[in-house]
Motif scaffolding. Sequence first.
Motif, PDB file in Angstrom:
ATOM      1  N   GLY A  28      13.331  26.603  28.658  1.00  0.00           N
ATOM      2  CA  GLY A  28      14.208  26.094  29.799  1.00  0.00           C
ATOM      3  C   GLY A  28      14.332  26.846  31.080  1.00  0.00           C
ATOM      4  O   GLY A  28      15.024  26.680  31.992  1.00  0.00           O
ATOM      5  N   ASP A  29      13.136  27.707  31.075  1.00  0.00           N
ATOM      6  CA  ASP A  29      13.028  28.439  32.521  1.00  0.00           C
ATOM      7  C   ASP A  29      12.381  27.510  33.605  1.00  0.00           C
ATOM      8  O   ASP A  29      11.826  26.579  33.261  1.00  0.00           O
ATOM      9  CB  ASP A  29      12.508  29.773  31.999  1.00  0.00           C
ATOM     10  N   PRO A  30      12.190  28.000  34.759  1.00  0.00           N
ATOM     11  CA  PRO A  30      11.694  27.251  35.836  1.00  0.00           C
ATOM     12  C   PRO A  30       9.981  26.836  35.250  1.00  0.00           C
ATOM     13  O   PRO A  30       9.584  25.813  35.626  1.00  0.00           O
ATOM     14  CB  PRO A  30      11.632  28.427  36.957  1.00  0.00           C
ATOM     15  N   ALA A  31       9.421  27.750  34.594  1.00  0.00           N
ATOM     16  CA  ALA A  31       8.134  27.484  34.226  1.00  0.00           C
ATOM     17  C   ALA A  31       8.071  26.470  33.200  1.00  0.00           C
ATOM     18  O   ALA A  31       7.126  25.565  33.256  1.00  0.00           O
ATOM     19  CB  ALA A  31       7.485  28.796  33.491  1.00  0.00           C
ATOM     20  N   ALA A  32       9.168  26.407  32.751  1.00  0.00           N
ATOM     21  CA  ALA A  32       9.130  25.156  31.395  1.00  0.00           C
ATOM     22  C   ALA A  32       9.533  23.696  32.289  1.00  0.00           C
ATOM     23  O   ALA A  32       8.906  22.574  31.989  1.00  0.00           O
ATOM     24  CB  ALA A  32      10.584  25.232  30.361  1.00  0.00           C
ATOM     25  N   MET A  33      10.170  23.686  33.254  1.00  0.00           N
ATOM     26  CA  MET A  33      10.266  22.687  34.037  1.00  0.00           C
ATOM     27  C   MET A  33       9.118  22.168  34.916  1.00  0.00           C
ATOM     28  O   MET A  33       8.896  20.959  34.828  1.00  0.00           O
ATOM     29  CB  MET A  33      11.525  22.784  35.221  1.00  0.00           C
ATOM     30  N   LEU A  34       8.316  23.268  35.221  1.00  0.00           N
ATOM     31  CA  LEU A  34       7.007  22.746  36.014  1.00  0.00           C
ATOM     32  C   LEU A  34       6.165  22.287  34.701  1.00  0.00           C
ATOM     33  O   LEU A  34       5.243  21.283  35.034  1.00  0.00           O
ATOM     34  CB  LEU A  34       6.353  24.231  36.463  1.00  0.00           C
ATOM     35  N   GLU A  35       5.943  22.768  33.642  1.00  0.00           N
ATOM     36  CA  GLU A  35       5.264  22.166  32.554  1.00  0.00           C
ATOM     37  C   GLU A  35       5.592  20.690  32.264  1.00  0.00           C
ATOM     38  O   GLU A  35       4.751  20.070  31.919  1.00  0.00           O
ATOM     39  CB  GLU A  35       5.290  23.310  31.407  1.00  0.00           C
TER      40      GLU A  35
END
Length: 91
Positions: A28-35
């Motif tokens: 759920g972090d920003p990297a997850a959103m980018l993924e």
Amino acid sequence: MSLALDCWSLGIESCSVIGMRLPRLMTGDPAAMLEAQRMVSEKVEAAASLQWKLMTGTLGTTAPGVLGASVAHYRKVVRSNRRRLGGKAAR
């Protein structure tokens, strides 16, 4: 028989990519959103590219040829994702 094996392989590879992607998305972090955004854009791009190949006749002229080329198209996309998500171990 070759086409059936290719379809089976695509299914196995897809499951592998899903298994590598889910832990990243679950953070759920920003990297997850980018993924997640990358995943959706890659799917749209792969579908649009396949549709273009179908419209231009690049996939072939027979039903088995079109199906085989379509599976090969998606296997290439899935394999690329598996390499990216798996790092050096998946190569």
